[in-house]
Structures are given as structure tokens and as C-alpha cells.
Design a protein around this motif. Structure first.
Motif, short mmCIF file in Angstrom:
data_model
loop_
_atom_site.label_atom_id
_atom_site.label_comp_id
_atom_site.label_asym_id
_atom_site.label_seq_id
_atom_site.Cartn_x
_atom_site.Cartn_y
_atom_site.Cartn_z
N ARG A 1 -4.16 4.77 -4.52
CA ARG A 1 -5.59 4.53 -4.21
C ARG A 1 -6.12 5.55 -3.23
N THR A 2 -5.31 5.93 -2.25
CA THR A 2 -5.77 6.87 -1.23
C THR A 2 -5.70 8.32 -1.71
N GLY A 3 -4.96 8.56 -2.78
CA GLY A 3 -4.79 9.92 -3.25
C GLY A 3 -3.55 10.60 -2.71
N SER A 4 -2.74 9.89 -1.91
CA SER A 4 -1.47 10.46 -1.46
C SER A 4 -0.59 10.79 -2.66
N TYR A 5 -0.62 9.90 -3.65
CA TYR A 5 -0.02 10.17 -4.96
C TYR A 5 -1.18 10.35 -5.93
N LYS A 6 -1.37 11.56 -6.42
CA LYS A 6 -2.49 11.83 -7.31
C LYS A 6 -2.27 11.20 -8.69
N LEU A 7 -3.32 10.60 -9.23
CA LEU A 7 -3.29 10.03 -10.57
C LEU A 7 -3.70 11.09 -11.59
N PRO A 8 -3.27 10.95 -12.84
CA PRO A 8 -3.60 11.97 -13.85
C PRO A 8 -5.10 12.17 -14.03
N SER A 9 -5.88 11.07 -13.92
CA SER A 9 -7.33 11.18 -14.08
C SER A 9 -7.98 9.94 -13.51
N ALA B 1 0.42 -12.51 -14.07
CA ALA B 1 0.53 -12.12 -12.66
C ALA B 1 0.75 -10.62 -12.59
N CYS B 2 0.21 -10.01 -11.52
CA CYS B 2 0.36 -8.56 -11.30
C CYS B 2 0.94 -8.35 -9.91
N GLY B 3 1.98 -7.56 -9.82
CA GLY B 3 2.58 -7.28 -8.52
C GLY B 3 1.74 -6.33 -7.69
N ILE B 4 1.86 -6.45 -6.37
CA ILE B 4 1.18 -5.56 -5.43
C ILE B 4 2.25 -4.84 -4.63
N ASN B 5 2.18 -3.50 -4.59
CA ASN B 5 3.20 -2.71 -3.91
C ASN B 5 2.54 -1.57 -3.15
N TYR B 6 3.29 -1.00 -2.19
CA TYR B 6 2.69 0.06 -1.38
C TYR B 6 2.42 1.32 -2.18
N ILE B 7 3.10 1.49 -3.28
CA ILE B 7 2.79 2.65 -4.13
C ILE B 7 1.35 2.57 -4.64
N ASP B 8 0.82 1.35 -4.78
CA ASP B 8 -0.57 1.19 -5.20
C ASP B 8 -1.52 1.76 -4.15
N VAL B 9 -1.15 1.58 -2.88
CA VAL B 9 -1.96 2.13 -1.79
C VAL B 9 -1.90 3.65 -1.81
N TYR B 10 -0.69 4.20 -2.00
CA TYR B 10 -0.57 5.67 -2.07
C TYR B 10 -1.45 6.23 -3.18
N LEU C 1 -5.33 0.59 -11.32
CA LEU C 1 -4.18 0.63 -10.41
C LEU C 1 -3.13 -0.40 -10.83
N GLY C 2 -1.99 -0.38 -10.15
CA GLY C 2 -0.94 -1.36 -10.37
C GLY C 2 0.18 -0.83 -11.23
N MET C 3 1.42 -1.12 -10.81
CA MET C 3 2.60 -0.59 -11.50
C MET C 3 3.53 -1.68 -12.00
N GLU C 4 3.11 -2.95 -11.92
CA GLU C 4 4.06 -4.04 -12.16
C GLU C 4 3.31 -5.28 -12.61
N GLY C 5 3.89 -6.05 -13.51
CA GLY C 5 3.25 -7.28 -13.94
C GLY C 5 4.15 -8.08 -14.87
N TYR D 1 -10.88 8.34 -4.84
CA TYR D 1 -9.86 7.97 -3.87
C TYR D 1 -10.52 7.50 -2.57
N GLY D 2 -9.83 6.61 -1.87
CA GLY D 2 -10.39 6.13 -0.61
C GLY D 2 -9.73 4.85 -0.13
N GLY D 3 -10.49 4.09 0.67
CA GLY D 3 -10.00 2.85 1.25
C GLY D 3 -10.07 1.70 0.26
N PRO D 4 -9.76 0.49 0.72
CA PRO D 4 -9.79 -0.68 -0.18
C PRO D 4 -11.12 -0.87 -0.88
N ASP D 5 -12.21 -0.37 -0.29
CA ASP D 5 -13.54 -0.57 -0.87
C ASP D 5 -13.73 0.18 -2.18
N VAL D 6 -12.85 1.12 -2.51
CA VAL D 6 -13.02 1.85 -3.78
C VAL D 6 -12.46 1.06 -4.96
#
Length: 361
Positions: free
Chosen positions: A84-92, A73-82, A97-101, A46-51
């Protein structure tokens, strides 16, 4: 397709040699039971855009009930940021990333009967979107109408279906509704401005710059408040509503606007928090709702509103209908190569974007 080839075979290229009386069709194919090489954007920590790491992956054959997509095409949404930063934890980790396409069906897993190779489909709220190819449950995709492009579908699904459930289910917006909609020049916001105009509702939008104010106004916002230019958005909302307040406030900003949003509501009004771009709101003291006039508050998510297949199909159908009639135009104001996902995230978080953004594999 050549005789003897099952429908799990994936067409890669076609060559037609025509004579006066016949056409010879030649095809190259990859069996559905083989993995395919793909490119994806993953995080290993988890981290900033550089991860965000653009790297090669292998996509396995589609499993039972799945299809493999070649994404356009793949959509970009703020949930992707959450995520990436770990605000929303991923299963592993690592995780794509990405929730739409949106893309075309390349291969069918066992038991898939209502889709065919070559179908144009789109999806939202299914992790793993930042990739050139991916597997996905067939039940989570919808067919794209002929008049809607891959890019439009990829940009519209999550944001557009969000507006649809916010206006049609969370609070039933009518021509008499007066609402406050924060971040009115963002991807969700511009769709909301247009949808509210189509209904005839009054939408008061907040934005951060004069340029964004003009954009929101051009897309149907009734009134636009530029935050930070003196006074507060609460004062301006009260003035615009004659002191009454709004029926409903839609807030995707969170911490910075939480208390002010409550202060903008009429008695028995509804506060809808559907995002937290400035950070999560503080814990809610229920007495805050009481002394402001018996307010209501909710924290909905698109996932709950499209959890059932029939709800997903109905939501997407109404969204595509709004697009096809011209009531809603999806403004794709930023396009990035898939390899530049880190730049896309940096610009999204830096509030340098307007409308919708897509990654192109």
C-alpha cells in the motif's frame, strides 16, 4: 445438478421439496463464462490507510487453469502495508490488495481437474485477496481440512507457513535451539511461540507492552523481554543465555533492531530478517558478520519456499496438522468488515493489534 448442465455452472441457491417418495431439486445457476459483480478494496495510488478504496468490481470468468472463489475471509498481513505504501511496488495500479484468503470454489476454468465446485480452499502469496470474489490459479490453492474454519485458514496460511519454513527449513529448530524472536505477540509471533513449545526449543521473545508479554508467555514463549523499559534487549538476551547468545534470531522489525539482533547471536549464529515493520535495515557491511564471530545472515521470503506446488502442499499440510492436533491455535483477535480495511491497516501500523486479523466480505 440438472442434466445437461456442465460443471462450469455455478450453484447459487438450492430448494428441496420433499414428498414421501421423491425430492425435487431446483437450482439457480450462473454459467462459468459470465462475469460476477463483487466488492473489493483497491488502491489507485500509494499512501496511507486512506488510499484504500472499497468499491464494486466485475470478476471475469475463470481462465484456463483457474477457479473462481467466493471468499469467506481475507487475511491481513504486513506485506499488505508494504504494498500500500509503495515500499513493495505493485505491477500496476489500481490494484486489489491482499495476499491471503479462504473461500469456496464457485466455478472452474478449462483444464481444472482436481477441484470441484463447493470445495473449501485457502491460499497465500497470491495478490488480489481483499475481495468478495476472485479468480486464482488452481495450482495455488489447497483444500481446507474439515475441522478448520474459513477464518482460521485465512488467518493461518501466510503467517503459519512462514513459521513453518523459518523453523523447518531456514534454520532447523530442535529442542536444543535457543532463539530470539522479535514481535512475539503478533500474528507470526504467537504461532512461533506455540510451535517452539511443541518442539521443546527455547524462545526468547520481544514485545512492546506488559500486556503483550503476558500474551506471548501464555502461548509458549520461554522468556519475554519488554522493550523500552530500561536497558536493551541485547543486555537481557546475554543475561538469559549466560553470555553465549542465541543460535538464531528471527527479526521482522528491521531497521530498529538490526544491529542489536546481530549482537544477540553466538559465534556462527544465523540472523534471519523476514520483515521490516520499522523500515528496511541498512545495507549490510559483511565485516559486521566477521568481527561478531563469523555470523550468517539471510533474507528469506515465503514465496520462494512455496514456489513449487509440492512444496506448497507439504508446507500447508504440516501447518494444518499442527492446528488439528491443537499444538497451534490461530488467535484471531481482530475481525473487520471488508469495507473497513483502512481501519484495519491503521490499527496494524499503530501496534494496536495482537495475534491475527481478518477481513470479512
Amino acid at each position: 445438478m440438472k442434466a445437461g448442465l456442465g460443471r462450469g455452472c455455478v450453484t447459487r441457491s438450492w430448494k428441496i421439496n420433499c414428498t414421501a417418495n421423491r425430492a425435487i431439486l431446483e437450482e439457480d445457476h450462473v454459467p462459468h463464462n459470465q462475469a460476477v459483480a463483487a466488492k473489493a478494496v483497491r488502491i489507485h495510488a500509494y499512501g496511507g490507510p486512506d488510499v484504500l478504496v472499497y468499491e464494486a468490481i466485475d470478476v471475469p470468468p475463470p481462465g484456463p487453469g483457474e477457479v473462481r472463489l467466493k471468499q469467506h475471509a481475507c487475511g491481513i498481513n504486513y506485506i499488505d502495508v508494504y504494498q500500500r505504501t509503495g515500499s513493495y511496488k505493485l505491477p500496476s495500479l489500481p490494484a486489489v490488495l491482499g495476499m491471503e484468503g479462504a473461500g469456496e470454489v464457485e466455478a472452474l476454468g478449462e483444464g481444472v481437474g482436481d477441484l470441484s465446485v463447493g470445495d473449501r480452499v485457502a491460499y497465500a502469496m497470491v495478490p488480489g485477496g481483499y475481495a468478495s470474489h476472485r479468480n486464482i490459479p488452481a495450482a495455488r490453492v489447497v483444500k481446507i481440512p474439515a475441522g478448520v474454519s474459513y477464518e482460521t485458514a485465512a488467518a493461518a496460511m501466510l503467517q503459519g507457513m512462514t513459521v513453518r519454513y523459518l523453523f523447518r527449513e531456514t534454520y532447523k529448530v530442535t529442542a536444543d535451539t535457543v532463539m530470539l524472536f522479535h514481535a512475539a505477540a503478533g500474528g507470526v509471533g504467537l504461532i512461533a511461540c506455540q510451535w517452539a513449545r511443541a518442539i521443546g526449543a527455547t524462545l526468547i521473545g520481544t514485545v512492546s507492552t506488559e500486556e503483550k508479554a503476558a500474551l506471548a508467555k501464555a502461548h509458549g514463549a520461554t522468556h519475554v523481554i519488554v522493550t523500552g523499559r530500561g536497558g536493551t534487549f541485547v543486555d537481557e538476551v546475554k543475561a538469559l543465555t549466560g553470555g553465549r547468545g542465541c543460535d538464531v534470531v528471527y527479526d521482522s522489525i528491521g531497521k530498529d533492531t538490526f544491529v542489536g539482533s546481530l549482537d544477540c547471536l553466538r559465534p556462527k549464529g544465523l540472523f534471519v530478517n523476514f520483515g521490516a515493520s520499522s523500515g528496511p535495515p541498512p545495507p549490510l557491511d559483511l565485516s559486521m558478520l566477521t568481527y561478531r564471530g563469523s555470523l550468517f545472515a539471510t533474507r528469506p521470503s515465503l514465496a520462494a519456499y512455496i514456489a513449487q506446488r509440492e512444496d506448497l502442499v507439504a508446507n500447508a499440510a504440516e501447518l494444518f496438522g499442527m492446528i488439528e492436533t491443537g499444538a497451534v491455535t490461530i488467535n484471531i483477535n481482530q475481525r473487520y468488515p471488508l469495507s473497513e480495511a483502512a481501519r484495519a491497516h491503521a490499527e496494524l501500523e499503530g501496534r494496536k493489534t495482537t495475534g491475527s486479523s481478518v477481513l470479512l466480505p
